[in-house]
Scaffold this motif. Structure first.
Motif, mmCIF file in Angstrom:
data_model
loop_
_atom_site.group_PDB
_atom_site.id
_atom_site.type_symbol
_atom_site.label_atom_id
_atom_site.label_comp_id
_atom_site.label_asym_id
_atom_site.label_seq_id
_atom_site.Cartn_x
_atom_site.Cartn_y
_atom_site.Cartn_z
ATOM 1 N N LEU A 286 0.834 -1.206 0.000
ATOM 2 C CA LEU A 286 0.000 0.000 0.000
ATOM 3 C C LEU A 286 0.867 1.254 0.000
ATOM 4 N N LEU A 287 1.960 1.218 0.747
ATOM 5 C CA LEU A 287 2.857 2.369 0.808
ATOM 6 C C LEU A 287 3.480 2.644 -0.563
ATOM 7 N N VAL A 288 3.756 1.587 -1.317
ATOM 8 C CA VAL A 288 4.228 1.766 -2.699
ATOM 9 C C VAL A 288 3.193 2.574 -3.489
ATOM 10 N N GLY A 289 1.906 2.217 -3.329
ATOM 11 C CA GLY A 289 0.845 2.946 -4.017
ATOM 12 C C GLY A 289 0.754 4.402 -3.578
ATOM 13 N N VAL A 290 0.960 4.648 -2.280
ATOM 14 C CA VAL A 290 0.934 6.026 -1.762
ATOM 15 C C VAL A 290 2.105 6.824 -2.349
ATOM 16 N N MET A 291 3.271 6.188 -2.458
ATOM 17 C CA MET A 291 4.428 6.877 -3.044
ATOM 18 C C MET A 291 4.199 7.159 -4.539
ATOM 19 N N VAL A 292 3.502 6.270 -5.225
ATOM 20 C CA VAL A 292 3.125 6.541 -6.621
ATOM 21 C C VAL A 292 2.219 7.767 -6.670
ATOM 22 N N PHE A 293 1.288 7.876 -5.700
ATOM 23 C CA PHE A 293 0.429 9.048 -5.613
ATOM 24 C C PHE A 293 1.266 10.325 -5.446
ATOM 25 N N VAL A 294 2.251 10.292 -4.533
ATOM 26 C CA VAL A 294 3.110 11.463 -4.311
ATOM 27 C C VAL A 294 3.894 11.787 -5.585
ATOM 28 N N PHE A 295 4.390 10.758 -6.266
ATOM 29 C CA PHE A 295 5.120 10.964 -7.526
ATOM 30 C C PHE A 295 4.265 11.754 -8.518
ATOM 31 N N TYR A 296 2.996 11.384 -8.610
ATOM 32 C CA TYR A 296 2.118 12.039 -9.581
ATOM 33 C C TYR A 296 1.631 13.414 -9.121
#
Length: 561
Positions: A286-296
């Protein structure tokens, strides 16, 4: 994809398939083929249990779930450690004492053959559907983003799994799952650290967490009792415990993993290892997904991550309206980036946080308007793009070679969970239905060959289900919904068998039929969030069976005495 990606992907998958088939060929008897010769160490049991649950859906859908909804989904797994302890104390010693090949054998000794057969059939229905979905999930997404033919992808994934699962049975599944988990963990850790490295200069990991927190993505715990909230602390602890108890305690795809342990202790240690590691693992994904959110937040993102949806709208009469929404999204994100920079440099002023949240809401409204527009263009196109977020990031941002590795992660996860499912489906069909109803004596070799035949048959059926499946709201939810419809009822039957000795076979059998009908109706009319169906089904079958037993007052089962 470049040549290097194809090489990495092909070599990784072929090595796993060929090594698994070669290492485990030639099982001589049912004990070797179905229980792996009882040679598995605790770490093999633990990794195999984890790999069975961690399908491709986990690595495709979970990051997308976090991208859109934040970390709250991790609460779904809070009941799992509790279930592991209960299974170690109650289920494992009993299964080993009775020396069973499947979980459902015990039900005949406690109740009768029809109750055993009914429970086995309920398992075969739900797990047969799930096996098709675990093939279909990565296939439809890879098909959409890479342009590969969906049917061919379904067939390729299915055939790869069938090769080594038919060849080596449980031992092949256990051996290949260790390799697959190594590939999965390596790929996910590399992806995570690359995402962090891609953030703008000065945006450290701790600042990325601050940005995610300001956007409401780090709200892990929800202690509300609102049934409209699908994932809360209470639904995870209570509903999740019952789902995990049902899945790990009575689902043959999991039971077969720890029945292959060298001893009771090895099986117990394997499950406890899974219980300790599973929640942190899901938190990390899930944290990977949150970091993808921050990237975008600092890089352009598509209005809809499903490339098929974008293609449909761009070739329709609504193309200009869609382009206007894209411009609007760009404006929202540029303004949001300004407030994010202010927030992390101005000591997290609440006014800036409020502005970020308002702009996130505006972002959502623009994306929802785009989904409505896509539906106008084509009613049949899937607009929910949660399952496409992570794969979009992989294909558009990772270096060549690593793209092949991450695709290998997704396909390895699909293969590992599908192999366990086919292995369990074949074992249950062979032991609980075929062998139990064959009158004349057959050799061990005959039943090994029967298991191989049923593995092949279920593999073909899973491929057919995959070819005719449709994308759901979110694939990881679809698998859990299918499980929740059946698992509570099955768990209730086992709890009746373990603890409520005055209830006998006829009352249990009728109660199970009534319960299953009620649960399906309840799911269809959306009486409650699907996680609560596990508790509901479990309590309902126990209550109905106890009431019916009191009313009919039948004599004890001969087999239970």
């Amino acid at each position: 994809m470049q040549t290097i990606d194809w090489i990495v992907l092909s070599v990784t998958l072929l090595f796993i398939v060929l090594y698994g088939a070669w290492k485990t060929k030639g099982s001589k008897n049912v004990q070797e083929y179905i229980r792996g010769g009882n040679e598995a160490k605790w770490w093999t049991v633990g990794l195999s249990v984890m790999a069975t649950q961690a399908s491709a859906i986990t690595f495709l859908s979970t990051p997308g779930q976090a991208f859109h909804s934040g970390m709250g989904f991790v609460q779904f797994y809070f009941g799992l450690p509790i279930a592991m302890v209960v299974i170690c104390l109650v289920f494992i010693p009993l299964y080993h004492k009775l020396n069973v090949y499947t979980a459902y054998e015990y039900l005949e000794s406690r109740f009768d053959q029809k109750t055993r057969s009914l429970t086995a059939i309920l398992f075969l229905i739900q797990r047969g559907l799930a096996a098709g979905i675990t093939i279909f999930a990565p296939a439809i997404i890879l098909s959409a983003v890479l342009g590969w033919d969906l049917t061919i992808l379904n067939i390729i994934i299915g055939i790869l799994v069938i090769i080594y699962t038919v060849s080596g049975g449980t031992k092949a599944v256990n051996i290949t799952q260790k390799q697959q988990m190594a590939v999965i963990f390596t790929g996910m850790f590399i992806a995570f650290f690359l995402i962090i490295s891609y953030l703008p200069e000065g945006i450290t990991f701790s600042k990325a967490l601050d940005i995610a927190g300001a956007s409401g993505k780090m709200e892990v715990l929800d202690f509300s009792f609102n049934l409209d909230n699908r994932y809360t602390f209470w639904s995870g602890i209570i509903g999740g415990s019952f789902l995990a108890l049902s899945y790990f305690g009575t689902d043959q795809s999991q039971v077969q993993r720890y029945l292959s342990g060298k001893s009771i202790k090895e099986s117990q240690l394997g499950l406890l290892f899974n219980g300790l590691l599973k929640v942190p693992m899901q938190f990390f994904i899930l944290l990977v997904g949150v970091m993808v959110f921050v990237f975008y937040q600092f890089n352009p993102s598509p209005l809809n991550f499903n490339p098929k949806a974008a293609e449909v709208i761009q070739n329709s009469e609504y193309a200009q309206e869609y382009k206007n929404l894209e411009h609007k999204l760009t404006e929202v994100n540029e303004l949001k980036e300004t407030y994010i920079q202010k927030y992390i440099t101005d000591n997290k002023i609440e006014a800036n946080k409020a502005s970020i949240q308002d702009l996130n809401l505006a972002d959502k409204q623009v994306r929802d308007a785009a989904k409505a527009l896509i539906k106008k263009a084509d009613q049949d196109v899937e607009t929910n793009d949660k399952d496409y977020v992570f794969i979009h990031f992989i294909l558009n941002n990772l270096p060549r070679g690593l793209i092949g590795l991450l695709l290998a992660v997704i396909l390895s996860a699909a293969m590992s969970s599908t192999a366990s499912e086919l292995n369990a489906l074949a074992s249950t069909t062979t032991i609980d239905l075929y062998k139990r109803n064959v009158k004349e004596e057959k050799t061990d070799k005959h039943y090994v060959n029967a298991s191989k035949f049923f593995t092949l048959t279920w593999g073909v059926l899973a491929i057919l289900v995959a070819c005719f499946a449709n994308l759901f709201d979110n694939l990881i939810q679809l698998v859990n919904i299918i499980g929740s419809i059946f698992y509570g009822n099955v768990l209730g039957i086992f709890l009746l068998a373990f603890f409520i000795k005055f209830v006998h076979s006829n009352a249990t059998f009728i109660a199970a039929l009534i319960t299953q009908i009620i649960v399906i109706i309840g799911w269809y009319y959306d009486w409650m969030p699907y996680l609560w169906l596990n508790l509901f089904g479990c309590v309902l079958v126990i209550a109905i069976a106890m009431i019916m037993q009191s009313l009919i007052g039948s004599s004890p089962n001969p087999s239970s005495e």
